[in-house]
Design a protein around this motif. Structure first.
Motif: not given
Length: 223
Positions: A23-34, A125-131, A161-164, A198-202
Protein backbone atom coordinates in the motif's frame (compact mmCIF):
# COMPACT_ATOMS: atom_id res chain seq x y z
CA UNK A 1 12.52 8.17 37.68
CA UNK A 2 10.58 10.45 35.35
CA UNK A 3 8.27 8.95 32.70
CA UNK A 4 9.79 8.23 29.29
CA UNK A 5 9.81 11.14 26.88
CA UNK A 6 8.22 10.80 23.46
CA UNK A 7 11.70 10.65 21.95
CA UNK A 8 12.72 7.81 24.24
CA UNK A 9 9.55 5.93 23.33
CA UNK A 10 10.19 6.41 19.61
CA UNK A 11 13.77 5.21 19.89
CA UNK A 12 12.72 2.19 21.94
CA UNK A 13 10.07 1.22 19.40
CA UNK A 14 12.06 1.92 16.22
CA UNK A 15 13.52 -0.96 14.21
CA UNK A 16 14.71 -1.58 10.67
CA UNK A 17 11.65 -2.77 8.79
CA UNK A 18 12.46 -5.54 6.31
CA UNK A 19 8.98 -6.46 5.08
CA UNK A 20 6.38 -3.98 3.84
CA UNK A 21 2.82 -4.05 2.64
CA UNK A 22 2.45 -2.78 -0.94
CA UNK A 23 0.00 0.00 0.00
CA UNK A 24 1.40 3.44 -0.90
CA UNK A 25 1.59 6.13 1.75
CA UNK A 26 -0.79 9.04 0.98
CA UNK A 27 0.93 12.09 -0.50
CA UNK A 28 -0.18 14.30 2.37
CA UNK A 29 1.53 12.02 4.89
CA UNK A 30 4.67 11.79 2.75
CA UNK A 31 4.85 15.60 2.55
CA UNK A 32 4.43 15.83 6.33
CA UNK A 33 7.24 13.32 6.85
CA UNK A 34 9.72 15.16 4.67
CA UNK A 35 8.71 18.54 6.05
CA UNK A 36 9.58 17.20 9.50
CA UNK A 37 12.95 15.88 8.30
CA UNK A 38 13.73 19.29 6.81
CA UNK A 39 14.00 20.65 10.37
CA UNK A 40 17.23 18.66 10.85
CA UNK A 41 20.12 20.84 12.11
CA UNK A 42 23.24 21.03 9.92
CA UNK A 43 26.73 22.51 9.94
CA UNK A 44 26.40 26.29 9.34
CA UNK A 45 22.82 25.55 8.22
CA UNK A 46 24.18 24.24 4.89
CA UNK A 47 21.37 21.63 4.62
CA UNK A 48 23.49 19.57 2.21
CA UNK A 49 20.92 16.84 1.57
CA UNK A 50 19.10 16.44 -1.71
CA UNK A 51 16.48 13.69 -1.86
CA UNK A 52 15.15 11.78 -4.86
CA UNK A 53 11.88 10.17 -3.82
CA UNK A 54 10.62 7.19 -5.80
CA UNK A 55 7.11 5.79 -5.65
CA UNK A 56 4.78 3.67 -7.75
CA UNK A 57 6.21 2.31 -10.99
CA UNK A 58 9.44 4.26 -10.49
CA UNK A 59 10.22 2.24 -7.36
CA UNK A 60 9.56 -1.02 -9.21
CA UNK A 61 11.73 -0.06 -12.21
CA UNK A 62 14.57 1.15 -10.01
CA UNK A 63 14.48 -2.07 -7.96
CA UNK A 64 14.45 -4.31 -11.05
CA UNK A 65 17.32 -2.55 -12.79
CA UNK A 66 19.38 -2.13 -9.62
CA UNK A 67 18.98 -5.83 -8.84
CA UNK A 68 20.18 -6.76 -12.32
CA UNK A 69 23.16 -4.44 -11.97
CA UNK A 70 24.17 -5.86 -8.58
CA UNK A 71 24.37 -9.39 -9.97
CA UNK A 72 26.77 -8.41 -12.75
CA UNK A 73 28.94 -5.62 -11.28
CA UNK A 74 31.40 -4.90 -8.49
CA UNK A 75 30.62 -2.42 -5.74
CA UNK A 76 31.50 1.24 -6.35
CA UNK A 77 30.68 3.46 -3.37
CA UNK A 78 31.03 7.25 -3.39
CA UNK A 79 31.86 7.32 0.32
CA UNK A 80 34.12 4.28 0.17
CA UNK A 81 33.56 0.70 1.27
CA UNK A 82 33.50 0.07 5.04
CA UNK A 83 36.04 -2.22 6.72
CA UNK A 84 34.66 -4.14 9.72
CA UNK A 85 37.24 -5.16 12.31
CA UNK A 86 37.30 -5.99 16.01
CA UNK A 87 34.17 -5.10 17.97
CA UNK A 88 32.55 -3.64 14.85
CA UNK A 89 32.91 -6.95 13.05
CA UNK A 90 31.54 -8.75 16.11
CA UNK A 91 28.46 -6.50 16.24
CA UNK A 92 27.86 -6.86 12.51
CA UNK A 93 28.14 -10.65 12.77
CA UNK A 94 25.77 -10.77 15.76
CA UNK A 95 23.18 -8.70 13.89
CA UNK A 96 23.46 -10.89 10.79
CA UNK A 97 23.13 -14.16 12.68
CA UNK A 98 20.22 -12.76 14.69
CA UNK A 99 18.41 -11.74 11.52
CA UNK A 100 18.89 -15.12 9.87
CA UNK A 101 17.82 -16.91 13.04
CA UNK A 102 14.58 -14.90 13.13
CA UNK A 103 13.89 -16.12 9.59
CA UNK A 104 14.86 -19.72 10.30
CA UNK A 105 17.88 -19.54 7.99
CA UNK A 106 20.76 -21.78 9.06
CA UNK A 107 24.26 -20.29 9.14
CA UNK A 108 25.46 -22.75 6.51
CA UNK A 109 22.56 -22.02 4.14
CA UNK A 110 24.41 -19.58 1.91
CA UNK A 111 21.75 -19.58 -0.80
CA UNK A 112 19.01 -18.45 1.60
CA UNK A 113 21.33 -15.85 3.12
CA UNK A 114 22.15 -14.52 -0.34
CA UNK A 115 18.45 -14.33 -1.23
CA UNK A 116 17.74 -12.35 1.93
CA UNK A 117 20.62 -9.99 1.16
CA UNK A 118 19.26 -9.46 -2.35
CA UNK A 119 16.01 -8.17 -0.85
CA UNK A 120 17.92 -4.98 -0.04
CA UNK A 121 17.76 -4.11 -3.71
CA UNK A 122 14.00 -4.55 -3.98
CA UNK A 123 13.74 -2.34 -0.87
CA UNK A 124 12.11 -5.21 1.03
CA UNK A 125 8.89 -4.54 -0.86
CA UNK A 126 8.59 -0.93 0.32
CA UNK A 127 6.43 1.23 -1.98
CA UNK A 128 8.68 4.27 -1.47
CA UNK A 129 12.43 4.71 -1.67
CA UNK A 130 14.28 7.97 -0.99
CA UNK A 131 17.88 8.34 -2.19
CA UNK A 132 19.85 10.85 -0.11
CA UNK A 133 22.87 12.65 -1.59
CA UNK A 134 25.34 15.26 -0.36
CA UNK A 135 27.55 17.83 -2.05
CA UNK A 136 31.02 16.55 -2.95
CA UNK A 137 32.71 19.80 -1.91
CA UNK A 138 31.26 19.58 1.63
CA UNK A 139 33.34 16.49 2.38
CA UNK A 140 32.88 14.53 5.58
CA UNK A 141 30.70 17.11 7.29
CA UNK A 142 28.16 17.05 4.49
CA UNK A 143 27.85 13.28 4.92
CA UNK A 144 27.58 13.67 8.70
CA UNK A 145 24.76 16.19 8.28
CA UNK A 146 22.98 13.80 5.93
CA UNK A 147 23.26 11.13 8.62
CA UNK A 148 21.40 13.47 10.96
CA UNK A 149 18.78 14.01 8.27
CA UNK A 150 18.32 10.27 7.79
CA UNK A 151 17.90 9.79 11.54
CA UNK A 152 15.24 12.51 11.71
CA UNK A 153 13.50 10.98 8.70
CA UNK A 154 13.40 7.55 10.33
CA UNK A 155 12.12 8.84 13.66
CA UNK A 156 9.55 10.94 11.82
CA UNK A 157 8.35 7.84 9.99
CA UNK A 158 8.10 5.95 13.27
CA UNK A 159 6.07 8.80 14.77
CA UNK A 160 3.64 8.62 11.83
CA UNK A 161 3.12 4.89 12.18
CA UNK A 162 5.28 3.92 9.20
CA UNK A 163 7.89 1.23 8.79
CA UNK A 164 11.30 2.46 7.63
CA UNK A 165 14.83 1.26 6.96
CA UNK A 166 18.03 3.09 6.05
CA UNK A 167 19.96 1.18 3.37
CA UNK A 168 23.68 1.68 2.95
CA UNK A 169 23.63 -1.32 0.59
CA UNK A 170 22.12 0.84 -2.15
CA UNK A 171 25.00 3.34 -1.86
CA UNK A 172 27.47 0.51 -2.46
CA UNK A 173 26.47 0.85 -6.13
CA UNK A 174 26.70 4.63 -6.34
CA UNK A 175 27.72 4.58 -10.01
CA UNK A 176 24.49 2.87 -11.01
CA UNK A 177 22.37 5.10 -8.77
CA UNK A 178 24.00 8.21 -10.21
CA UNK A 179 23.32 7.12 -13.76
CA UNK A 180 19.75 6.01 -13.09
CA UNK A 181 18.83 9.25 -11.35
CA UNK A 182 20.94 11.38 -13.71
CA UNK A 183 22.80 12.91 -10.78
CA UNK A 184 25.57 15.44 -11.49
CA UNK A 185 29.12 14.45 -10.56
CA UNK A 186 29.16 16.86 -7.62
CA UNK A 187 26.55 14.80 -5.76
CA UNK A 188 27.65 11.85 -3.60
CA UNK A 189 25.22 9.02 -2.82
CA UNK A 190 24.92 8.60 0.97
CA UNK A 191 22.21 5.96 1.32
CA UNK A 192 18.62 5.09 0.53
CA UNK A 193 15.72 5.18 2.98
CA UNK A 194 12.81 2.87 2.17
CA UNK A 195 9.48 3.29 3.89
CA UNK A 196 5.81 2.34 3.85
CA UNK A 197 3.46 0.34 6.05
CA UNK A 198 5.16 -2.52 7.87
CA UNK A 199 3.99 -6.08 7.25
CA UNK A 200 3.58 -7.01 10.88
CA UNK A 201 2.82 -10.64 10.04
CA UNK A 202 6.27 -11.24 8.58
CA UNK A 203 8.62 -12.79 11.17
CA UNK A 204 11.53 -10.65 9.99
CA UNK A 205 9.90 -7.62 11.61
CA UNK A 206 10.09 -9.26 15.01
CA UNK A 207 13.90 -9.12 14.89
CA UNK A 208 15.67 -6.51 17.01
CA UNK A 209 19.34 -5.64 17.31
CA UNK A 210 21.14 -5.08 20.62
CA UNK A 211 22.96 -1.98 21.84
CA UNK A 212 26.32 -1.68 23.55
CA UNK A 213 26.34 -0.87 27.25
CA UNK A 214 26.71 2.82 28.03
CA UNK A 215 30.02 2.15 29.76
CA UNK A 216 31.42 0.77 26.50
CA UNK A 217 30.93 4.02 24.60
CA UNK A 218 30.73 6.88 27.13
CA UNK A 219 34.05 8.12 28.50
CA UNK A 220 33.59 10.62 31.34
CA UNK A 221 36.15 13.30 32.16
CA UNK A 222 35.07 15.08 35.30
CA UNK A 223 38.31 16.17 36.92
Amino acid sequence: MTPETELEQLLAARYSCRAFRPDPVPDQLVDRLFATAQRTPSWCNTQPWQVHLLGGEATARFAKELGEHVVAHEQVADLGLPAYEGIHADRRREAGYGLYSALGIAREDRAARSDQMARNFSFFGAPHCAVVTTGRDLGTYGAVDCGGYVNTLMLGAQALGLGVIAQGAVAMYSDFVRGWLDLPEDRLVVCAVSFGYADENDPVNAFRTTRADLGDVLHRLDG
